[in-house]
Design an enzyme around this catalytic site. Structure first.
Site, short mmCIF file in Angstrom:
data_model
loop_
_atom_site.label_atom_id
_atom_site.label_comp_id
_atom_site.label_asym_id
_atom_site.label_seq_id
_atom_site.Cartn_x
_atom_site.Cartn_y
_atom_site.Cartn_z
N ASP A 13 -6.24 -7.55 -2.12
CA ASP A 13 -5.15 -7.79 -3.51
C ASP A 13 -4.15 -8.93 -3.03
O ASP A 13 -3.19 -8.89 -3.39
CB ASP A 13 -4.40 -6.35 -3.28
CG ASP A 13 -5.23 -4.98 -3.49
OD1 ASP A 13 -6.18 -5.31 -4.21
OD2 ASP A 13 -5.18 -4.33 -2.96
N ASN A 38 -15.46 -2.06 -6.19
CA ASN A 38 -14.19 -1.82 -5.56
C ASN A 38 -13.16 -2.87 -5.47
O ASN A 38 -11.64 -2.51 -5.55
CB ASN A 38 -14.37 -1.51 -3.94
CG ASN A 38 -15.25 -2.49 -3.19
OD1 ASN A 38 -15.56 -3.50 -4.15
ND2 ASN A 38 -15.35 -2.38 -2.05
N GLY A 40 -10.81 -5.54 -7.44
CA GLY A 40 -10.36 -5.60 -8.97
C GLY A 40 -9.51 -6.73 -8.99
O GLY A 40 -8.28 -7.14 -8.38
N HIS A 41 -10.08 -7.93 -9.64
CA HIS A 41 -9.33 -9.30 -9.80
C HIS A 41 -8.73 -9.34 -11.05
O HIS A 41 -9.43 -9.34 -12.14
CB HIS A 41 -10.27 -10.43 -9.50
CG HIS A 41 -11.00 -10.11 -8.19
ND1 HIS A 41 -12.12 -10.94 -7.74
CD2 HIS A 41 -10.57 -9.77 -7.00
CE1 HIS A 41 -12.34 -10.67 -6.39
NE2 HIS A 41 -11.28 -9.97 -6.00
N GLN A 221 -11.97 -8.22 -1.47
CA GLN A 221 -11.35 -7.67 -0.47
C GLN A 221 -10.67 -8.68 0.47
O GLN A 221 -10.42 -9.78 0.12
CB GLN A 221 -12.14 -6.56 0.19
CG GLN A 221 -12.82 -5.56 -0.41
CD GLN A 221 -13.95 -5.70 -1.39
OE1 GLN A 221 -14.57 -6.43 -1.05
NE2 GLN A 221 -13.66 -5.08 -2.54
N THR A 296 -5.33 -2.39 -8.83
CA THR A 296 -6.20 -2.74 -10.04
C THR A 296 -7.23 -1.79 -10.48
O THR A 296 -7.76 -1.41 -11.41
CB THR A 296 -6.65 -4.01 -10.04
OG1 THR A 296 -5.56 -4.79 -9.35
CG2 THR A 296 -7.07 -4.73 -11.41
N THR A 297 -8.01 -1.22 -9.13
CA THR A 297 -9.18 -0.63 -9.54
C THR A 297 -8.64 1.08 -9.58
O THR A 297 -9.14 1.78 -10.33
CB THR A 297 -10.07 -0.63 -8.24
OG1 THR A 297 -10.30 -2.22 -8.10
CG2 THR A 297 -11.26 0.20 -8.43
N LEU A 329 5.30 -15.65 -4.33
CA LEU A 329 6.56 -15.98 -3.63
C LEU A 329 7.72 -15.62 -4.32
O LEU A 329 8.80 -15.07 -3.84
CB LEU A 329 6.54 -17.45 -3.26
CG LEU A 329 7.75 -17.96 -2.36
CD1 LEU A 329 7.63 -17.53 -1.03
CD2 LEU A 329 7.54 -19.53 -2.44
P1 IMP Z 1 -14.42 1.15 -0.44
O1 IMP Z 1 -14.44 -0.34 -0.16
O2 IMP Z 1 -14.21 1.95 -1.63
O3 IMP Z 1 -15.34 1.93 0.48
O4 IMP Z 1 -12.91 1.34 0.54
C1 IMP Z 1 -12.76 1.27 1.87
C2 IMP Z 1 -11.28 0.78 2.30
O5 IMP Z 1 -11.21 -0.69 1.51
C3 IMP Z 1 -10.17 1.57 1.46
O6 IMP Z 1 -8.96 1.56 2.39
C4 IMP Z 1 -9.79 0.58 0.03
O7 IMP Z 1 -8.65 1.12 -0.37
C5 IMP Z 1 -9.85 -0.39 0.43
N1 IMP Z 1 -10.58 -1.52 -0.57
C6 IMP Z 1 -11.70 -1.82 -0.90
N2 IMP Z 1 -11.87 -2.57 -1.94
C7 IMP Z 1 -10.41 -3.28 -1.86
C8 IMP Z 1 -9.78 -4.13 -2.76
O8 IMP Z 1 -10.38 -4.94 -3.61
N3 IMP Z 1 -8.45 -4.34 -2.44
C9 IMP Z 1 -7.79 -3.50 -1.61
N4 IMP Z 1 -8.50 -2.76 -0.69
C10 IMP Z 1 -9.54 -2.59 -1.00
#
Ligand code: IMP
Length: 420
Positions: A13, A38, A40-41, A221, A296-297, A329
């Protein structure tokens, strides 16, 4: 011609979507190479807000976009996401035949596993990412080439589904509400729909680079969610660090000569796991609201904290950044004083980077330096337009990492990006 990689330097994020969109205008191809929906852009253009989960952010510029072999794809989500894009018929999308497919049993297994862990849960996004990657490693996965071919899909599902059902019902006590026939009907239709998009992204990127085209590798991520180098087990199941563009696409690790680390001007994290500079209470709420820090997701409120330069230094070691982009910022504008973590104390000893053990990370006490606050008006277009105190904040980041801050984002819109 070299490629550029955009990498999350914190816990995800960081605003990679916006930075990718910014650089995508000069690129010929934009490639996603790991993770799945997972991610969200968010890309903001005028009054339009594009929320992308699978499709690379370059799509907003009308570029050729590729989903490479290292990505896990939920075709139901991809279909819906594409239908929400303007000119969805014209998107130029290639999907590597080797990419793995998220099946309904992966979502069910993800939530069942989380439930069974109780208070030790990871806080996943519930999108079936972990079980899909686990099945890939376990050689029980379904690839995009299987999805796109009815016969192969039927055969593969026949081998996998009965076993999965037994596992979900017998071990997890989950209720499997879909039948093999239903899943096959839905997935084979999606496979047929997307079969025209099938490509060999490895070959395409290789050829594009050889012919002098510009290619952007869009990471997902963040570094500290990396399956090996993040705060295990509170991590995702893929590799957000830069090394994975080579394995995720199937190209040389030397392909990228620019590796841009994207970091927020503060730190956030969603889900469980240690977070040394976390802030709680009223001020945390204020910062969360000022930065619209809600996933976002999943829509979950993000945990927030001060900028952590010891964490970023560790990220630089793991990724080999050539430069840093600082986002949001403007969210810090108006605060009287700012704290920046420059090292930790662990068992009475000062350390300058994160230790390897997650338990040790949880015991790290941040050492802060206090800086004067600054105002951002939103009208700044050059580095020199930023208040001295804001430049000092950025200079401190540069000094700690030994690389330049080349981009600063002061708002969600495209125009609110300062290039040095
Ligand atoms: P998973 O990827 O859904 O298995 O989640 C594993 C961990 O990664 C959890 O703490 C999620 O909140 C985090 N996570 C996965 N994708 C994102 C992302 O795009 N942004 C922030 N955290 C993420």
């Amino acid at each position: 011609m070299p490629a550029t990689a955009i990498i999350g330097a914190q816990f995800g994020d960081e605003g990679k979507g916006k930075i990718t969109d910014f650089f995508a205008k000069q690129a010929d191809i934009v490639v996603r190479y790991h993770g799945g929906n997972n991610a969200g852009h968010t890309v903001v253009v005028g009054s339009n807000k594009f929320k992308l989960h699978h499709v690379p952010s370059g799509v907003v510029h009308g570029k050729r976009v590729l989903i490479a072999a290292g990505v896990v794809i939920d075709p139901r989500v991809l279909d819906e996401e594409i239908s929400r894009l303007p000119d969805s018929n014209e998107i130029n999308l290639g999907i590597d035949s080797r990419a793995h497919i998220i099946m309904p049993w992966h979502n069910l297994q993800d939530s069942a596993q989380e439930q069974s862990k109780g208070s030790a849960k990871i806080g996943t996004t519930g999108r079936g990412i972990g079980p899909c990657y686990a099945d890939k490693a376990f050689r029980s996965g379904i690839r995009f080439e299987d999805l796109a071919d009815r016969k192969r899909l039927q055969k593969r599902m026949g081998e996998i589904f009965p076993h999965k059902k037994k596992l979900l019902e017998g071990v997890y006590g989950a209720k499997v509400e879909f039948t093999e026939r239903e899943v096959f009907a839905q997935y084979s239709a999606l496979g047929e729909k997307f079969s025209k998009n099938m490509c060999d992204a490895s070959l395409e990127v290789h050829n594009a680079l050889r012919s002098g085209k510009q290619v952007l590798f869009e990471g997902a991520q963040g570094t500290f969610l990396d399956n090996d180098f993040g705060t295990y087990p509170y991590v995702t199941s893929s590799h957000p660090i830069s090394g994975s563009f080579a394995t995720g696409i199937g190209i040389s690790p030397l392909a990228a000569t620019k590796i841009i680390g994207v970091a927020k001007a503060y730190t956030t994290r969603v889900g469980e796991g240690p977070f040394p500079t976390e802030i709680e209470g009223e001020f945390a709420k204020k910062l969360r609201d000022a930065g619209s820090e809600y996933g976002t997701t999943t829509g979950r409120p993000r945990r927030v904290g001060w900028l952590d330069l010891a964490l970023l230094k560790t990220a630089h070691r793991l990724n080999g950044f050539t430069e840093i982009a600082i986002t949001k910022l403007d969210v810090l504008s108006g605060l009287e004083k700012l704290k920046v973590c420059t090292s930790y104390t662990l068992d009475g000893k000062k350390i300058e980077q994160l230790p390897a053990s997650t338990d040790d990370i949880a015991r790290c006490k941040p050492n802060y330096e206090e800086l004067e606050g600054f105002e951002i008006t939103g009208e700044e277009t050059r580095f020199a337009d930023l208040q001295l105190e804001a430049r000092e904040y950025l200079r401190m980041t540069e000094e700690h990492l030994g690389i330049p801050v080349s981009v600063v984002s002061i708002g969600a819109e495209r125009g609110k990006t300062i290039l040095r």
